[in-house]
Design a protein around this motif. Structure first.
Motif, PDB file in Angstrom:
ATOM      1  N   LEU A   1      10.005  24.656  10.386  1.00 22.96           N
ATOM      2  CA  LEU A   1      11.202  24.013  10.943  1.00 22.96           C
ATOM      3  C   LEU A   1      12.288  23.868   9.885  1.00 22.96           C
ATOM      4  N   SER A   2      11.891  23.457   8.698  1.00 24.93           N
ATOM      5  CA  SER A   2      12.856  23.361   7.600  1.00 24.93           C
ATOM      6  C   SER A   2      13.428  24.733   7.262  1.00 24.93           C
ATOM      7  N   PHE A   3      12.560  25.739   7.255  1.00 24.31           N
ATOM      8  CA  PHE A   3      12.979  27.100   6.966  1.00 24.31           C
ATOM      9  C   PHE A   3      13.939  27.611   8.044  1.00 24.31           C
ATOM     10  N   ALA A   4      13.655  27.262   9.316  1.00 31.24           N
ATOM     11  CA  ALA A   4      14.498  27.712  10.431  1.00 31.24           C
ATOM     12  C   ALA A   4      15.888  27.099  10.359  1.00 31.24           C
ATOM     13  N   VAL A   5      15.978  25.833   9.959  1.00 32.71           N
ATOM     14  CA  VAL A   5      17.298  25.190   9.820  1.00 32.71           C
ATOM     15  C   VAL A   5      18.071  25.839   8.686  1.00 32.71           C
TER      16      VAL A   5
END
Length: 620
Positions: A360-364
């Motif tokens: 999720l952090s990577f996607a943001v």
């Protein structure tokens, strides 16, 4: 320094208080840690503690756990799991992603958002599931092995997910021209493959994997022999950590999952003589880091967002759990899992996983998801992990009992007149039961292998389903009135756990224990057991006798020669058991080493002389 000590003290006291309370109410250690994190969350917020950073550090516990799991699997066993890895595991990721993606698109979101969240939600928590399966003795049952296969496949799937997500970037979320650079900065740090062509990166990656495999196979023994020269326990611990951290670092430098790298190294070292040394030194760190990880999951809940959107979060979390249960149950049936084992797989893996925080952090950062949607998804991941122990409890208390005969889980079900309990119905326990039965003695046999019990029942042999290391099940089986407990389980840890509990709790009970190897005998002896059978000892003596006969020695002489050696070896074993220290490598135990040297120096010449005398004795 004071702030650091205070924070460490808060985490420690939270775990020490919460976990025993959770254990008392049969909630499991994982739920205890999660609740501890929730309780201390306001305190951590007051001190401005960066819970996310601590969580990233604590995730190394998952790396250590997979290394230890790998140590229990030989390459042949891993190859035998290939159908479940590719079919069951791969099918779970693809089908779960597709169903969740379709559901999110029906809510009006773009397909890129839906695919990203579907991929993230398809993953389950390796830390929670493996820890819970190990605690409850479920790792070796069919459902436990299937769960492990799916988790391993999911860990592998993280790698292509990391490669795919930047391709789903949305122009409206940021400057698409800068996505590649920002993503690289977010994902890398140090890297051996950054900036290389695809074929060059592939070669470097293969070289790193080869280094782990070859190095693990050939360098372990020389390094441990060198460290043993210092005779310091802490150096063995440092060496074990050196192996795990070095392997994880190597995998990270080439863009692979550290957990998968250490798992591969564990499989390579599964037949190493230093396997148990590595495991015993790493296990305490694994347990502490996993506990810290679960606490940070509980403490990381965004209560402000949760309170404002509580209905949405609960509904989405329940939908996620229901979708994963449905997909896993269907796949489990297709791949031959029956009864409770299918529901163990489905309910055990119904949560999202810790890789969801990373993805999720990577996607943001990659402009794939907006921050608001990612925060909502993060809450769903966290809440599903928080509910996971409750699903395991539901499985054990409600689901599993429905798939065994009523007589296998109730106290009144066990035959009250039987005074012998056999723990384990495998190749040892099953044969012992047949021997006793032939002698007119009926034993209560307990085993957790559902297929084994079904197979035995099909030929008219009645065994009972359950984890023989559970105190409540032993009481139900009548251990308080039993006169004999035969421990014939396969796993060394399970054998030791049951023997220790039985010897401490029921001093009247005669315990016969199966020992995996010589040092396991010493360990069981230290816990008070005096009737210990090494699983390969008698067959080894028979091979020795047959070898003498094959060399032309008469059978009677061969039997006497072997008996002389067996008597000497038993005396040696008893003497060494008195000086053995649990958890201390024998080469560091001076009293043990000196006793070995003294006994061999004093007794072995006498034994050789006695055996030679029998051999040279003329025929009568």
């Amino acid at each position: 320094m004071t702030d650091l000590l205070l924070i460490a003290w808060i985490f420690l006291i939270a775990g020490i208080v919460a976990v025993p309370i959770a254990a008392k109410f049969s909630l499991g250690s994982v739920l205890g840690y999660l609740l501890a994190g929730i309780v201390i969350s306001p305190v951590l917020s007051y001190f401005n503690v960066d819970v996310v950073s601590i969580q990233h550090f604590a995730e190394f516990g998952v790396v250590m756990m997979l290394f230890i799991v790998g140590l229990e699997l030989e390459p042949k066993a891993l190859w035998s799991m290939r159908t479940q890895l590719l079919g069951l595991g791969g099918g779970q990721v693809i089908l779960t992603t597709a169903v969740i993606m379709a559901s999110i698109m029906m809510l009006g979101y773009a397909w890129q958002y839906a695919l990203t969240i579907g991929l993230i939600f398809s993953l389950s928590s390796t830390a929670i599931v493996l820890q819970t399966l190990q605690e409850n003795g479920l790792m070796k049952c069919d459902g436990g092995q299937a769960s492990f296969s799916v988790l391993l496949t999911q860990d592998i799937a993280v790698i292509p997910m990391l490669a795919l997500l930047p391709l789903l970037a949305m122009p409206e979320l940021g400057d698409v021209g800068q996505i590649t650079t920002q993503t690289a900065e977010h994902a890398s740090g140090l890297s051996l493959v950054q900036g290389l062509a695809s074929w060059q990166a592939a070669l470097v990656t293969l070289a790193a994997i080869a280094l782990v495999v070859v190095g693990g196979h050939y360098l372990t023994a020389p390094i441990f022999r060198f460290v043993a020269l210092a005779r310091l326990r802490e150096l063995f611990t440092a060496t074990a950590l050196l192996f795990v951290i070095g392997i994880a670092l190597t995998m990270s430098l080439v863009g692979l999952s550290p957990a998968l790298g250490t798992f591969l190294a564990g499989v390579v070292l599964a037949s190493s003589p230093y396997k148990h040394e590595l495991e015993s030194n790493i296990d305490p760190f694994k347990g502490l880091l996993l506990g810290l990880f679960f606490i940070t999951v509980g403490a990381g809940i965004n209560f402000a967002l949760l309170s404002s959107r509580i209905a949405d979060v609960l509904l989405l979390t329940l939908c996620l759990i229901c979708i994963k249960i449905a997909v896993l149950a269907a796949l489990g049936r297709f791949f031959g899992l029956q009864g409770s084992q299918r529901w163990l797989l489905a309910m055990g893996l119904a949560q999202a996983g810790e890789f969801g925080f990373v993805l999720l952090s990577f996607a943001v950062a990659s402009h794939v998801l907006p921050q608001e949607l990612a925060d909502l998804a993060l809450l769903v991941v966290t809440l599903s992990m928080l509910l996971s122990p409750l699903l395991f409890i539901m499985y054990q208390k409600i689901v599993a009992p429905k798939y065994v005969t009523p007589t296998s889980t109730r106290e009144e079900s066990f035959p009250q007149e039987r005074k012998v309990i056999i723990a384990g119905a495998g190749r040892v326990g099953g044969l012992v039961d047949r021997i006793l039965n032939a002698g007119g003695i009926k034993a209560t046999v307990i085993d957790y292998n559902y297929k084994q019990l079904d197979a035995m029942q099909s030929i008219g042999v009645k065994h009972y389903f359950g984890d023989a290391t559970r105190p409540d099940l032993l009481i139900a089986a009548g251990i308080e009135e039993a006169s004999l407990l035969i421990v014939a389980l396969d796993e060394q840890e399970q054998i030791t756990k049951l023997v220790r509990y039985a010897m401490q709790t029921y001093p009247h009970l005669h315990v016969i224990a199966r020992a995996v190897h010589r040092h396991h005998v010493y360990e069981l002896y230290a816990y008070g057991c005096r009737d210990i059978i090494r699983e390969t000892y008698d067959s080894t003596l028979r091979i020795g006798r047959s070898a003498f006969e094959a060399l032309g020695i008469e059978r009677e002489k061969a039997e006497q020669m072997v008996k002389i050696f067996a008597d000497y070896d038993k005396e040696l074993l008893r003497s060494l058991a008195d000086v053995y220290e649990i958890g201390v490598p024998f080469e560091q135990n001076k009293a043990y080493v000196e006793c070995v040297k003294r006994l061999i120096g004093e007794k072995e010449p006498e034994i050789i002389k006695a055996i030679q005398a029998v051999r040279e004795r003329p025929r009568e």
